[in-house]
Design an enzyme around this catalytic site. Structure first.
Site, PDB file in Angstrom:
ATOM      1  N   GLY A  42      -4.539   4.122 -11.690  1.00 38.21           N
ATOM      2  CA  GLY A  42      -4.355   3.348 -10.468  1.00 38.21           C
ATOM      3  C   GLY A  42      -4.282   4.250  -9.263  1.00 38.21           C
ATOM      4  O   GLY A  42      -4.257   5.483  -9.387  1.00 38.21           O
ATOM      5  N   LYS A  43      -4.280   3.680  -8.104  1.00 40.69           N
ATOM      6  CA  LYS A  43      -4.108   4.438  -6.865  1.00 40.69           C
ATOM      7  C   LYS A  43      -3.789   3.435  -5.775  1.00 40.69           C
ATOM      8  O   LYS A  43      -4.208   2.277  -5.857  1.00 40.69           O
ATOM      9  CB  LYS A  43      -5.413   5.169  -6.506  1.00 40.69           C
ATOM     10  CG  LYS A  43      -5.215   6.362  -5.591  1.00 40.69           C
ATOM     11  CD  LYS A  43      -4.949   7.593  -6.435  1.00 40.69           C
ATOM     12  CE  LYS A  43      -4.812   8.847  -5.640  1.00 40.69           C
ATOM     13  NZ  LYS A  43      -4.697  10.010  -6.533  1.00 40.69           N
ATOM     14  N   SER A  44      -3.065   3.879  -4.771  1.00 39.56           N
ATOM     15  CA  SER A  44      -2.843   2.992  -3.630  1.00 39.56           C
ATOM     16  C   SER A  44      -2.956   3.800  -2.357  1.00 39.56           C
ATOM     17  O   SER A  44      -2.922   5.034  -2.387  1.00 39.56           O
ATOM     18  CB  SER A  44      -1.490   2.288  -3.747  1.00 39.56           C
ATOM     19  OG  SER A  44      -0.464   3.232  -3.911  1.00 39.56           O
TER      20      SER A  44
END
Ligand code: GLU
Length: 419
Positions: A106-108
């Site tokens: 994931g990444k934000s």
């Protein structure tokens, strides 16, 4: 030719691995891994110190949850798209699988310039993100960590916002890693990525018959990854010949005094102007002869334009995606090996995993235990990837991808076909 985007580069690396795995992996599984699971856009409107609401775009991407909850940092940068975050989330899927932790990718991100904020406004922005993304952050969904433009302090604000919103003094389980130790963080997390890079560099130097003592290193980036890598390499006797950051670059062929450079950068906000070195153009520094070149700043820094002139004996990717596929090809033809990002900088997420287990089990780990486990895991995976590369006569990047993609495919297979 214009450089490709982070997502295009990530997809390119994936398609190469998928081709190498043709016949070995069910095409449906290959297709599943091609597509990100979930891409969320959030609009933030925090009220900053001027009393006015300001608009910021934020993103959360879960590329894969086959191996476990999505894991990956939160970055704050002025120019960034949902696609960029998707590419980085995809890289996290492979990194977690390769380093052997039960996390998906994931990444934000928040689109803003972190250097423009006062401490108060940055805290307000981070808290606004945590409140607005509350449905997407949990130990079983997505667990953020520091990345470009964010640090330990910001992770503390995320934990505080989430526990405070629930009316609790703490969270049940690990919602965010890379927190201050006093709030349940783990000793040695901040140094983990740089220390992992150093382990890889030492192992790779040994492969070309060099010891770290006296080896010359050049670093691009003097943030969390670059500065810790420089210090730990220097502690082991390497000469740090040059360091570049956003504002400039410095060079000293006898080796820089890294602690003095760090003290200078802390005061001046840049390595530029360090008195015990000469100034050099940032781009030129990447082409200076050295044993190891360590891009530890942004993506797409070694490109088709400068790859023909890189004079390092090997490249260690401290940053995510610093080498473009075209540059990869040029460097391979020139016989310059690359330790790929998903192996080289995986120390950070590995120690995030230790933080996650520590918090889940309500235990405490000592810094020496963390260091030992980090060193063991990175060394083991480095040689696994190296052996696979040798056996199949492919690059270390392709070998790392092959191992990672196969692992994720196994998890998908084990989960069965029903969504
Ligand atoms: N941001 C780091 C990375 O790109 C760490 C991610 C994490 O610990 O979750 O690997």
């Amino acid at each position: 030719m214009a450089n490709q985007s982070v997502l295009e580069n990530a997809q390119f690396n994936y398609e190469r691995a998928a081709r190498l795995l043709e016949g070995e992996i069910d095409p449906l599984l290959l297709d599943k891994m091609r597509h990100p699971k979930e891409r969320i856009e959030i609009s933030l409107t925090p009220q900053l110190h001027d009393g006015k609401a300001h608009f910021f775009d934020a993103f959360v991407v879960r590329h894969s949850i086959a191996l476990g909850p999505a894991k990956g940092g939160i970055r704050i940068r002025p120019a960034m798209t949902l696609d960029d975050i998707t590419g980085l989330a995809m890289e996290m899927t492979w990194k977690c699988a390769l380093i052997g932790v039960p996390f998906g990718g994931g990444k934000s991100g928040i689109v803003a310039d972190p250097e423009q904020f006062s401490a108060y406004d940055k805290e307000t922005l981070i808290r606004s993100f945590a409140r607005n993304a509350v449905r997407h952050i949990s130990p079983l969904v997505y667990v953020p960590a520091p990345d470009m433009g964010t640090n330990e302090r910001d992770m503390g604000y995320i934990k505080d916002t989430l526990s405070w919103s629930a009316g609790h003094a703490t969270t049940m389980g690990c919602y965010v890693t890379g927190k201050p130790v006093i709030l349940g963080g783990i000793p040695g997390r901040r140094e983990a990525t740089g220390r992992g890079v150093t382990v890889c560099v030492i192992e790779a130097l040994a492969q070309i018959g060099r010891t770290v003592e006296g080896a010359g290193a050049i670093l691009q980036g003097f943030g969390n990854v670059g500065s810790v890598t420089a210090k730990s390499l220097a502690e082991r006797g390497a000469r740090i010949l040059g360091v570049a950051d956003l504002h400039g670059a410095v060079y000293n062929e006898r080796g820089l005094d890294v602690l003095a450079l760090e003290a200078h950068a802390a005061k001046a906000g840049t390595v530029k102007g360090f008195p015990e070195a000469s100034a050099i153009d940032r781009g030129e520094l990447l082409e200076v002869p050295c044993d190891v070149l360590i891009p530890a700043a942004a993506e797409s820094q070694i490109t088709a334009q400068n790859a023909p002139r890189v004079s390092a004996r090997l490249i260690a990717e401290g940053a995510n995606g610093p080498t473009t596929p075209k540059a990869d090809e040029i460097l391979a033809a020139r016989g310059i090996p690359i330790i790929p990002d998903i192996l080289c900088n995986a120390g950070g997420v590995f120690v995030s995993y230790l933080e996650y287990t520590q918090e889940t089990q309500q235990e405490q780990m000592s810094e020496s235990e963390v260091r030992t486990r980090l060193q063991q895991r990175i060394t083991e995976r480095f040689h696994q990837v190296r052996l696979l590369a040798e056996r199949r006569k492919i690059s270390m990047r392709d070998a790392a991808m092959l191992h990672a993609v196969k692992t994720v495919a196994q998890a998908l297979e084990a989960r069965g076909q029903l969504p």
